[in-house]
Design a protein around this motif. Sequence first.
Motif, PDB file in Angstrom:
ATOM      1  N   SER A  78      -5.107  12.581   2.238  1.00 60.83           N
ATOM      2  CA  SER A  78      -4.435  11.771   1.233  1.00 60.83           C
ATOM      3  C   SER A  78      -4.338  12.525  -0.077  1.00 60.83           C
ATOM      4  O   SER A  78      -5.334  13.055  -0.588  1.00 60.83           O
ATOM      5  N   GLU A  90       1.001   5.517  -0.108  1.00 54.06           N
ATOM      6  CA  GLU A  90       0.196   6.716   0.103  1.00 54.06           C
ATOM      7  C   GLU A  90       1.093   7.923   0.327  1.00 54.06           C
ATOM      8  O   GLU A  90       2.099   7.845   1.032  1.00 54.06           O
ATOM      9  N   THR A 150       4.112   6.915   2.837  1.00 52.28           N
ATOM     10  CA  THR A 150       3.893   5.735   3.678  1.00 52.28           C
ATOM     11  C   THR A 150       3.843   4.497   2.790  1.00 52.28           C
ATOM     12  O   THR A 150       3.049   4.434   1.841  1.00 52.28           O
ATOM     13  N   GLN A 200       5.429  -1.265   8.082  1.00 45.02           N
ATOM     14  CA  GLN A 200       5.206   0.066   7.511  1.00 45.02           C
ATOM     15  C   GLN A 200       6.480   0.897   7.634  1.00 45.02           C
ATOM     16  O   GLN A 200       7.127   0.928   8.684  1.00 45.02           O
ATOM     17  N   GLU A 246       0.852  -1.187   0.000  1.00 45.04           N
ATOM     18  CA  GLU A 246       0.000   0.000   0.000  1.00 45.04           C
ATOM     19  C   GLU A 246       0.892   1.242   0.000  1.00 45.04           C
ATOM     20  O   GLU A 246       1.793   1.373   0.838  1.00 45.04           O
ATOM     21  N   THR A 269       7.917   4.966   6.682  1.00 41.29           N
ATOM     22  CA  THR A 269       7.515   6.319   6.299  1.00 41.29           C
ATOM     23  C   THR A 269       8.752   7.145   5.983  1.00 41.29           C
ATOM     24  O   THR A 269       9.820   6.930   6.552  1.00 41.29           O
ATOM     25  N   SER A 327       0.565  11.777   1.804  1.00 49.58           N
ATOM     26  CA  SER A 327      -0.435  12.553   2.546  1.00 49.58           C
ATOM     27  C   SER A 327       0.187  13.838   3.078  1.00 49.58           C
ATOM     28  O   SER A 327       1.406  13.934   3.271  1.00 49.58           O
ATOM     29  N   TYR A 344      -2.288  11.056  -2.701  1.00 55.39           N
ATOM     30  CA  TYR A 344      -2.087   9.998  -3.689  1.00 55.39           C
ATOM     31  C   TYR A 344      -2.166   8.670  -2.957  1.00 55.39           C
ATOM     32  O   TYR A 344      -1.614   8.520  -1.861  1.00 55.39           O
ATOM     33  N   LYS A 345      -2.849   7.705  -3.561  1.00 55.87           N
ATOM     34  CA  LYS A 345      -2.971   6.390  -2.933  1.00 55.87           C
ATOM     35  C   LYS A 345      -2.981   5.340  -4.031  1.00 55.87           C
ATOM     36  O   LYS A 345      -3.608   5.501  -5.073  1.00 55.87           O
ATOM     37  N   GLU A 346      -2.257   4.233  -3.761  1.00 50.79           N
ATOM     38  CA  GLU A 346      -2.162   3.146  -4.731  1.00 50.79           C
ATOM     39  C   GLU A 346      -1.939   1.835  -4.007  1.00 50.79           C
ATOM     40  O   GLU A 346      -1.269   1.783  -2.968  1.00 50.79           O
ATOM     41  N   SER A 347      -2.502   0.763  -4.549  1.00 48.14           N
ATOM     42  CA  SER A 347      -2.300  -0.585  -4.016  1.00 48.14           C
ATOM     43  C   SER A 347      -1.604  -1.410  -5.087  1.00 48.14           C
ATOM     44  O   SER A 347      -2.129  -1.579  -6.187  1.00 48.14           O
TER      45      SER A 347
END
Length: 454
Positions: free
Chosen positions: A80, A73, A116, A128, A71, A130, A75, A82-85
């Motif tokens: 948020s 992101e 992230t 995770q 995942e 960052t 932010s 931009y977000k992508e999986s």
Amino acid sequence: MNINHILSTAMALGSLLLMGCYEETGRTVYPYSVPRISGLTLSTDKQLAYGDSLFFSLDINNPETPLSTLEVELSADGQSLYKESIRTKGNEASIRRHGLSVPFDMDREDTPITLTLTAINVEGGSQQLTRQLSLVRPELPETLFLHYNDQVIEMHRQADNPFLYATPEGDYPETFSARIATDASLAQSKYVWGHAETAGYAALINPTGAAFSFDYSDWKVRQVTFNAYTFKFGAIGVYQKLMLNNVEMALAGGYYKATVSLQPNDRVTLTGITDLEKAYNRDFFSYNSADNSLTFTGPAGSWDVYYSPAYNYMWVARMTDVAPEGYWLVGHGFTAAPRWSDDYATGGWGLEDIFRLGYIVKTADNKYQTTVYLNNNHEWGSFEVEIYSDLAWGKDRGMQLQEGSLSGDTQGIKVSKSNGITSDTGFVPGYFRLTFDNSQGVGRETLHIKRLSY
């Protein structure tokens, strides 16, 4: 029983228990574990510009449990951007130079952002990472380019606003389709602005994307502008559709004209002038700031109203009038507008151009008035005006000023040899109201002078 067989059987059963079992769903259940991210590299570790791509590479390893997703992101302030999986398979994943970006939209400011990255396996175990970056506005060139009608026009950054660009002064169409780009070649441009869903605004597009629609109908467009912060395009010019009491003023020769019938105390509306308080004729109207309207103070009748965008002032007259209905001020070094223009620093003594004349309106029996800016900073070193009873150089009905005719703010003003007035030693240019009284007859008229401003 052979001890080796017993141990072998036990180990097999234990392995099955550790690897999972088949539930009613038939899904394999894996033991709890956490993916491990390693080798993270970024194309920049400091800042990212809106519209540019951030590339990252990393490895994910999880021997015990198959991977599921990564995942991603970006932010800022908890929101948020931009977000992508990214789908990951197996127990190892290697991601190389994967790109992500934040669109360059209107009203964007520099801001800290957080990248992230969360690696997740099929059982929900996760790790995770960052990273902190700065998101900044891109550096735009000093010159943008307006592409329209097969033309490319430079738009230069304005000194008083670093976001505002404007074309050189000229004559531009009221309507056209256009794009704005960072290069004279659309194909070579890093940024191209074109069609946006909101009228009056542009949005970033690819070089072949739809153009925006520039529509300034009823304007005389002198410059096209673009704000690179708000993405709003605009125009500098004059709104050409002027309405006087719901009568459209006709545009001809650089000025507007309408003929209207007016009575004293009539309320008059004039739309299309941005600064009516400075533009109205003081001899015929009073200004009402409460509703931006005018009240007619002149004599009843049909009047020609002229408006000049160049001088932002209106002249009111009847060009056929002769005394005693009205008189005419003719000469040099003066204008009826309350502000001086260098256009009046040369020439004069014309009878055909309303903008070079002063109409002396009748305010009561034997009383007449005109308000003018007098300036001796003229090519002939003075101002000088005479009063005519018609526009054919006639003086048979006055007015003929004599020594002793003047009163009021007369410093630096004297009667001229041609029985008008002219500048004298100590004159200071300014805006004056001239009030004439001819009740004693031709040659015995008086003139009261009142200075209104410098």
